[in-house]
Structure formats: C-alpha cells, structure tokens
Design a protein around this motif. Structure first.
Motif, PDB file in Angstrom:
ATOM      1  N   GLY A  86      62.746 -86.354  12.417  1.00  0.00           N
ATOM      2  CA  GLY A  86      63.615 -86.077  13.346  1.00  0.00           C
ATOM      3  C   GLY A  86      63.531 -85.606  14.495  1.00  0.00           C
ATOM      4  O   GLY A  86      64.391 -85.581  15.628  1.00  0.00           O
ATOM      5  N   ALA A 143      66.695 -88.835   9.522  1.00  0.00           N
ATOM      6  CA  ALA A 143      66.680 -88.614  10.814  1.00  0.00           C
ATOM      7  C   ALA A 143      67.398 -89.840  11.610  1.00  0.00           C
ATOM      8  O   ALA A 143      67.450 -89.729  12.828  1.00  0.00           O
ATOM      9  N   TYR A 144      67.599 -90.959  10.932  1.00  0.00           N
ATOM     10  CA  TYR A 144      68.038 -92.081  11.767  1.00  0.00           C
ATOM     11  C   TYR A 144      69.643 -92.516  11.147  1.00  0.00           C
ATOM     12  O   TYR A 144      70.189 -93.592  11.600  1.00  0.00           O
ATOM     13  N   ASP A 190      63.778 -87.905  17.953  1.00  0.00           N
ATOM     14  CA  ASP A 190      64.975 -88.348  18.221  1.00  0.00           C
ATOM     15  C   ASP A 190      65.371 -88.528  19.845  1.00  0.00           C
ATOM     16  O   ASP A 190      65.798 -89.374  20.629  1.00  0.00           O
TER      17      ASP A 190
END
Length: 357
Positions: free
Chosen positions: A199, A222-223, A202
């Motif tokens: 994460g 995280a996505y 990002d």
C-alpha cells in the motif's frame, strides 16, 4: 520449439575476451569516443560546453580555451577520481551487464583482482546508471502491478515442542516489499519501488502509471480503489487460479521470480539500505534482457559518463566529509517531519538524471 534469445548468437555481440585483449591506449580511445559521442568523439568542456579545447601531450588531460579549466574524460562523471585503469573499468562494465540475474560484488572483485570495497562501490555506480534510465519511464497501455517481499521470514524450530508460535507468521525487521508496475507489450518497460508494504507504493504508482492505462492487479486491499483513478482496472483472484477469464499478472510475476533468483542465487542478501538500487538494477535487466550485451554495455557506459558523481557513494568506506554528513542529517530530519505530518516521504533510495539531459 524456438531457441531462447539468450542462447542465440544474436545475444553475444561483445565478450570479456574482446575487452581483455584491448590495451590501455585502445581502451582509452574507446572510453573517449563514448564520453564525447554527442560531439562525434571530439572533446568538449564539461564546464562551459564549448569544444575549443586542446590536449596535453604528456598526460591524458584537456584544457578549455574559454574558461581555462582542465578536465579529463572522467571529470564530472561517476568515474571521477578513479584509480582503476580504463581497461579495468570497461572490463567491469562488461562483466556487470553479462550477469543476466545480476553480478555480485564479491565475484566482480575476484574477476578484476581488486578489493571487495572497490567492486562494491563500482557496481553501485553502474546500478545508478541503470536507475537513471528507469526513472525516465512513464507506463502506458495495459500495466500489470504486483508486489513481492524480500528479506525472508523467521525460520521456525525443527521440533514441534520447541515452536512457541508459528514461524511463518513472524517476519524480521529487515523485510521489504518490491512493488513492480510493468507494461504488457513487446519491449514494455517497468518501474520498481522498495516500500514497507504494498500500500505504501500507491503514490509512486499513480505518479508513474498513466491515468489512461488499463491496470491489472490481484485482489490485494492496496489496489482495491484503483478503478477510481484509472480508466480500467481488472483483478484476478489468485486463490482461485492464475488466469481467470483471460485476466492475469503473469508477466510481472515472472519478473518477480527473476528478482527471487537474484536474491537467493546471486546476491544471497539484499541490504535494506541498497534495496532500491537492486530493484532498479533488476528492473533494467528485465526490460533490456532481449538486447545483445554490446548494446547493454554501451547504454550503461553512456549513461554513467553523463551522470554527476553520487554524493552517497563519495567516500563510502571512509569517514565522510562533514558536508555529506550534514546532507544525510537534513534528509533524515525532513523524512521524520513528513512522517509526523502524515505525508509520504521519498523512497528508500531515489535517483534522477541531471536536468540537462
């Protein structure tokens, strides 16, 4: 079945034997032609840029007729203040690029007959040249994104009675994640970042990957919100399969497998202080693995000879000057300030090309 490119004769356009047979004069001539390739091999002043220079007869040294400053072919480059001969430097570059999965500094020191410290700093300078080429890349089209952890887990005890807890769930403090974004096209480029967790990458991903790209990831949290930032976002559930309805991240997974092979089979250990250098180097090797080694050699040499000296590698094994120590303290203070404000700080190690490139 077709032959792999690395096994073909096209992958070999230069050899260690060719460079080792060159004398110091021939090596200097080749070094000079690469350094001043923008001016057809004719020397020009790195300070003011004019080509009205003359060369000393007794030494490999030039003097500018405009600013009257002296310079050599390595002045203002990463090879500044060199002690190795030109032949040894070029031999080191060939050996370094020939390592498909990397080239350890210990092996480089044995091949060159130099100390480990010399080989270590030289290899990091060449890694910086590779990183400078990667830093110019903006990813477009279909982009695969995934992360891989390096550093390993704590090994559990052999006997069940000695295991206080499940060792697979405990990780050492030097564990890092390499998050890679890779274009899915022939000759596609990639970018890698070393972060604490997936994460944390990002902000770097959103800065490098075009908003018009089609991003493909797994279902990691995280996505999860990338569909808001990118034109299209596809995910694959790896607990179900590697390819689901044509959606996969196999290309970036293959790149991470090569990182694993480099970590376990070549470098054996990737230090957290230099993890970003390793990530950029391995990303470059993966992007240009289908170029012959002669082109790779010239690319690395050309970029290394236009990069400014790296302050982090100046006096690396000696007591660093107070000016460089002050730079390190200011960077640490700035990172701490950004952390307290809840803002992302810079990656573990970043590189940028000079402004005049």
């Amino acid at each position: 079945m077709g032959q792999h490119f690395l096994l073909s004769a096209k992958a070999r356009s230069i050899s260690v034997r060719d460079i080792a047979r060159l004398g110091e004069e021939e090596s200097y001539a080749l070094f000079r032609s690469i350094r001043f390739s923008e001016n057809d091999g004719a020397p020009y002043c790195p300070h003011c840029g004019i080509d009205a220079v003359y060369e000393y007869r007794a030494r490999r040294l030039f003097k500018c007729q405009g600013c009257e400053k002296q310079f050599s072919v390595t002045s203002g480059t990463v090879f500044r203040s060199r002690k190795m001969s030109y032949a040894d430097i070029m031999l080191a570059v060939v050996l370094f690029v020939n390592g498909v999965n990397g080239n350890a500094a210990l092996r480089l020191s044995r091949d060159l007959g130099c100390s480990y410290k010399t080989a270590f700093v030289l290899s990091k300078k060449l890694s910086r040249a590779m990183a400078a080429m990667q830093a110019e890349t903006i990813l477009t089209g279909t982009v695969d994104i995934d992360g891989v952890y390096i550093g390993g887990s704590v090994r559990q005890e052999n006997l069940v009675a000695d295991r206080k807890s499940d060792g697979r769930k405990k990780f050492n403090t030097k564990r890092r994640s390499i998050v890679t974004a890779r274009e899915r096209r022939p000759g596609g480029r990639s970018r890698s970042w070393v972060v604490a967790t997936e994460g944390a990458a990002d902000p770097y991903i959103k800065k490098v990957v075009s908003a018009a790209a089609h991003v493909v990831t797994d279902e990691a949290p995280a996505y999860s919100r990338y569909f808001l930032h990118y034109e299209e976002h596809s995910t694959v559930n790896h607990s179900v399969g590697l390819v689901i309805d044509g959606v996969h991240t196999n290309l970036v997974e293959a790149q991470h497998s090569r990182i694993r092979r480099a970590e376990r089979g070549v470098y054996l250990r990737i230090s957290g202080n230099h993890a970003q250098r390793f990530a950029d180097e391995l990303s470059w090797r993966d992007d240009f693995r289908r170029l012959d080694n002669g082109q790779q050699f010239r690319m690395v040499m050309s970029r290394a000879l236009i990069l400014k000296p790296d302050a982090e590698l100046t006096g690396y094994w000696q007591t660093r000057p107070e000016r460089l120590r002050e730079i390190g303290r200011r960077r640490a203070l700035r990172a701490l300030t950004l952390k307290r404000r809840g803002r992302p700080s810079a990656p573990i190690s970043t590189y940028s090309a000079p402004a005049n490139q």
